[in-house]
Design a protein around this motif. Structure first.
Motif, short mmCIF file in Angstrom:
data_model
loop_
_atom_site.label_atom_id
_atom_site.label_comp_id
_atom_site.label_asym_id
_atom_site.label_seq_id
_atom_site.Cartn_x
_atom_site.Cartn_y
_atom_site.Cartn_z
N GLU A 40 0.80 -1.21 0.00
CA GLU A 40 0.00 0.00 0.00
C GLU A 40 0.84 1.27 0.00
O GLU A 40 0.40 2.29 -0.51
CB GLU A 40 -0.96 0.01 1.20
CG GLU A 40 -2.13 -0.95 1.03
CD GLU A 40 -3.09 -0.92 2.21
OE1 GLU A 40 -2.69 -0.43 3.28
OE2 GLU A 40 -4.23 -1.40 2.04
N SER A 42 -7.14 -2.09 -5.99
CA SER A 42 -7.79 -1.36 -4.90
C SER A 42 -7.15 0.01 -4.70
O SER A 42 -7.85 1.02 -4.56
CB SER A 42 -7.71 -2.19 -3.61
OG SER A 42 -8.27 -1.48 -2.53
N ARG A 43 -5.81 0.04 -4.69
CA ARG A 43 -5.11 1.32 -4.51
C ARG A 43 -5.36 2.25 -5.69
O ARG A 43 -5.52 3.46 -5.54
CB ARG A 43 -3.61 1.07 -4.35
CG ARG A 43 -3.22 0.33 -3.09
CD ARG A 43 -1.76 0.58 -2.73
NE ARG A 43 -0.86 0.47 -3.86
CZ ARG A 43 -0.23 -0.64 -4.22
NH1 ARG A 43 -0.42 -1.76 -3.53
NH2 ARG A 43 0.58 -0.65 -5.25
N ARG A 83 -7.99 2.30 -7.70
CA ARG A 83 -9.36 2.83 -7.60
C ARG A 83 -9.43 4.00 -6.62
O ARG A 83 -10.06 5.03 -6.88
CB ARG A 83 -10.31 1.72 -7.13
CG ARG A 83 -10.82 0.82 -8.23
CD ARG A 83 -11.89 -0.08 -7.70
NE ARG A 83 -12.40 -0.97 -8.74
CZ ARG A 83 -12.62 -2.26 -8.57
NH1 ARG A 83 -12.36 -2.83 -7.41
NH2 ARG A 83 -13.09 -2.99 -9.56
N LYS A 84 -8.79 3.81 -5.46
CA LYS A 84 -8.82 4.84 -4.43
C LYS A 84 -8.21 6.14 -4.93
O LYS A 84 -8.77 7.22 -4.73
CB LYS A 84 -8.06 4.34 -3.19
CG LYS A 84 -8.11 5.30 -2.01
CD LYS A 84 -7.40 4.70 -0.80
CE LYS A 84 -7.45 5.65 0.38
NZ LYS A 84 -6.76 5.06 1.58
N LYS A 85 -7.09 6.05 -5.64
CA LYS A 85 -6.42 7.25 -6.12
C LYS A 85 -7.19 7.92 -7.26
O LYS A 85 -7.12 9.14 -7.44
CB LYS A 85 -4.99 6.93 -6.55
CG LYS A 85 -4.09 6.59 -5.37
CD LYS A 85 -2.64 6.43 -5.78
CE LYS A 85 -1.76 6.16 -4.58
NZ LYS A 85 -0.33 6.05 -4.94
N ASP A 122 -15.52 4.59 -6.97
CA ASP A 122 -16.24 3.92 -5.88
C ASP A 122 -16.08 2.40 -6.02
O ASP A 122 -16.53 1.82 -7.01
CB ASP A 122 -17.72 4.29 -5.94
CG ASP A 122 -18.51 3.73 -4.76
OD1 ASP A 122 -17.95 2.91 -3.99
OD2 ASP A 122 -19.69 4.09 -4.62
#
Length: 248
Positions: A112, A220-221, A223-225, A229
């Protein structure tokens, strides 16, 4: 800490797409380990620099500008996770993290904060060498295959390949090298489903382990950056039992 394998000279093998000697910075406080690893990698054609204290690491990275970093998790002074997080915005090369701890939380945290790969001690020299070569091949092959720019998602996503920069909805997105490479693969064929196995082999050039969660963590990372959603993604979609795709 001793290496869990016989220290033997492996066959010299130049990495595709790079005619010069790759430089590696090895950051670990185990002097016996760093001496052995440094000798082994030097015999296999790499230029190796060693740092044994966390407090010196960031300065040594900025000074030596290595192609790849091998970074121990537990260091005197500044720990490996803190170092990784601090350097990632300005260091685009691969980071392989080492640890003597067998803990999923450490692995997840390491990925992460920007690590590209993760190995547990004791280290087998040939395994470490394989991971180094895979990471350097991944980076070189992507550069060779890249155009100047990728524009996707109806123009909302723009990837500047030579400078490794990303804009989404006119906003600059700060990505690690692993996140950037994953996005480039998906954006090169928008609307096409990429299985985890296919992504893993494209990125790492290694056989896929179904228990390996590194691709899922990178998605996942990413998408977050990108502000996507995860429950109702519009940009990076999960196709159940098949893989991932980037919207057209």
């Amino acid at each position: 800490m001793q290496l869990n394998d016989t220290l033997m000279l492996d066959e010299r093998c130049a990495t595709v797409g790079h005619t010069d000697v790759y430089s590696i910075l090895l950051i670990d406080d185990d002097i016996e380990l760093t001496d052995l690893v440094s000798q082994f990698l030097t015999q296999n054609g790499y230029e190796v620099r060693v740092t044994n204290h966390g407090n010196n690491a960031i300065n040594d990275i900025e000074t030596s500008k290595p192609d790849l970093i091998i970074l121990d998790l537990m260091l005197p002074g500044t720990d490996g996770l803190t170092i990784c997080k601090a350097i990632r915005p300005n260091f685009a090369g691969p980071i392989i993290m080492l640890t003597a701890l067998i803990d999923d939380i450490d692995e997840v945290t390491g990925l992460e904060v920007g690590a590209d790969d993760y190995l547990c001690k004791p280290i087998k020299p040939r395994v470490l060498l394989a991971h180094i070569r895979a990471q350097l091949r991944r980076q070189s092959s992507l550069i060779e295959q890249q155009q100047t720019k990728i524009v996707s998602c109806k123009g909302d996503l723009q990837i500047d390949l030579p400078n490794r920069r990303v804009q989404y909805l006119s906003q600059d997105i700060d990505l690690s090298s692993a996140e950037f490479d994953l996005l480039v693969i998906l954006a090169s064929s928008p609307g096409e489903i990429f299985s985890r196995e296919r992504l893993h082999k494209r990125i790492f050039k290694l056989d896929y382990d179904p228990l390996d969660r590194s691709i899922d963590l990178r998605v996942s990372r990413l998408r977050k950056k990108l502000g996507d959603d995860p429950k109702q993604p519009r940009l990076l979609t999960t196709v159940r039992n098949k893989g991932y795709l980037l919207a057209t």
